[in-house]
Enzyme design. Structure first.
Site, short mmCIF file in Angstrom:
data_model
loop_
_atom_site.label_atom_id
_atom_site.label_comp_id
_atom_site.label_asym_id
_atom_site.label_seq_id
_atom_site.Cartn_x
_atom_site.Cartn_y
_atom_site.Cartn_z
N LYS A 204 0.83 -1.19 0.00
CA LYS A 204 0.00 0.00 0.00
C LYS A 204 0.88 1.26 0.00
CE LYS A 204 -3.66 -2.12 2.87
NZ LYS A 204 -4.81 -1.98 1.97
N ARG A 278 -9.75 -12.19 2.59
CA ARG A 278 -10.56 -13.34 2.15
C ARG A 278 -9.79 -14.65 2.29
NH1 ARG A 278 -11.05 -10.45 -3.57
NH2 ARG A 278 -10.90 -8.72 -2.11
#
Length: 427
Positions: A204, A278
């Protein structure tokens, strides 16, 4: 020294306070002026934020307050650092509000704490210890961490967390007030507990990473929900599974192009190491499904796509079970918490194709491409029963505020704990 009092009034403020002002002051406190042409919760929240800026040590709510307006005040008045205390209005709701507020404070503090102070194992222990304190002998738990995760087959949590020196962990907690070890499990709560998310090799930006201590907001929310339900004397057997890891970069970290093989045989190509939530939730959902529980709720700060879709005021709700979805929305409405349904169909399971595995963990494009939140939910659907019956996925777009707004303080919101707790009672 007397308490600073806060009262409600339907009368306008004196003209000296300005036209259409919603907050006026006296020698002993303040009055919030409601209006017929504006939602009272929003007026109360905006006034609470202004009062919170005064750094008051305590406020006493006086006069006629509904439970919903007292809760709206608490959500907005309670700042992240050194929050002032609240004395509830003298009515029949005070005990309920005290239980709910205690769960809110625990949830918010867990999210707001520094990531250095909250390793995956620490998160697991703090959640378990708090619930044990509330539930006593009705609560038992195990924590599996480090290499033991790999040996047990929980490869999602293991691989996401193996880049960190602090090992990943999986908390499996059982709240069983029945006294019968063979009692069926009524519900399972599963939480994403990424205690810090650098994005891994799909790193990020600095600005995007700044708030990533909040990426365990799902774990905090389901823990807060169960704690609240226990304090409300829940008489159902509920299991809690927290999937905890730090998503960091090192010579041991998982990589783009890796293929993971899950316990149920599903193979997953990693095309984005920043789509890690996930991957850990898949383990938790398989463990939840193994219990045979008729209700499974997972909660996660999972996708930026959900935030784009519903903004910072709502949690997104996904389910292939219409009855379960509508019940979740009904519980949220009853608790004045904003939840909103987004699409999830069986075909969403195939929206992240891979030539090397059964599925990829995302699509190789920014944000996972169009429909990213639904595609992420479709990925998770591979790890519950094929029809998704009784399964609800919550993408917590309203879990954290990177900066204060006119209605909410900076940091964790705690929104959702009341709705999920109600769901445990009513489903």
């Amino acid at each position: 020294m007397s308490d600073f009092t806060v009262a409600l009034s339907t009368a306008p403020a004196a003209p000296a306070w300005g036209e259409n002002t919603r907050l006026s002051f006296s020698e002993t406190g303040a009055t919030i002026h409601l209006s017929e042409d504006a939602a009272p919760e929003r007026i109360v929240q905006q006034a609470a934020r202004k009062l919170d800026d005064l750094s008051l040590r305590a406020v006493a709510l006086t006069g006629e307050w509904s439970k919903s307006l007292q809760w709206a005040f608490a959500l907005s008045y309670t700042r992240a650092r050194n929050p002032g205390s609240i004395i509830w209005a003298d009515n029949e709701d005070a005990d309920d509000l005290a239980r709910e507020y205690s769960a809110l404070l625990f949830t918010r503090k867990l999210v707001n704490d520094s990531p250095e102070d909250l390793s995956p194992e620490t998160l697991s222990m703090r959640a378990a210890s708090w619930l044990k304190e509330l539930g006593g002998d009705n609560v038992s738990y195990t924590i599996t961490s480090g290499e033991a995760l790999n040996e047990a087959g929980w490869i999602g949590i293991y691989n996401v967390g193996r880049g960190s020196e602090r090992p990943p962990a999986m908390l499996e907690l059982d709240y069983n007030p029945t006294g019968n070890a063979d009692a069926p499990v009524d519900a399972v709560l599963v939480g994403k507990g990424i205690t810090f998310d650098s994005g891994g090799y799909s790193i990020k930006s600095s600005e995007g990473m700044l708030t990533m201590k909040c990426d365990m907001g799902g774990a905090a929310t389901v823990t807060g929900s169960l704690g609240l339900a226990i304090s409300q004397n829940l008489q159902k057997r509920v299991k809690l599974i927290l999937c905890c890891a730090e998503n960091l970069i090192s010579g041991h970290a998982y990589k783009l192009g890796d293929v993971l093989t899950y316990k149920n045989g599903t193979t997953v190509e990693v095309v984005n190491t920043d789509a890690e939530g996930r991957l850990v939730l898949a383990d938790g959902l398989m463990a939840a499904t193994e219990t045979g529980a008729p209700l499974i709720i997972d909660a996660a700060t999972l996708t930026g796509a959900a935030s784009v879709a519903v903004g910072p005021d709502y949690h997104a709700v996904f389910s292939m079970d219409a009855q379960a979805r509508e019940k979740m929305l009904s519980c949220a409405s009853a608790e004045y918490e904003r939840f909103w349904p987004l699409p999830l169909e069986p075909f969403h399971k195939d929206r992240c194709p891979s030539p090397f595995a059964d599925t990829a963990n995302s699509r190789p494009m920014k944000g996972g491409g169009a429909g990213g939140a639904s595609n992420a939910a479709g990925f998770l659907a591979r790890f519950v029963n094929p029809q998704g019956k009784g399964w609800i996925h919550l993408d917590l777009a309203a879990a954290y505020n990177g900066s204060a707004t006119s209605e909410m303080p900076v940091g964790a919101s705690g929104i959702g704990i009341k709705s999920v707790a109600r769901m445990l009672h009513e489903f």
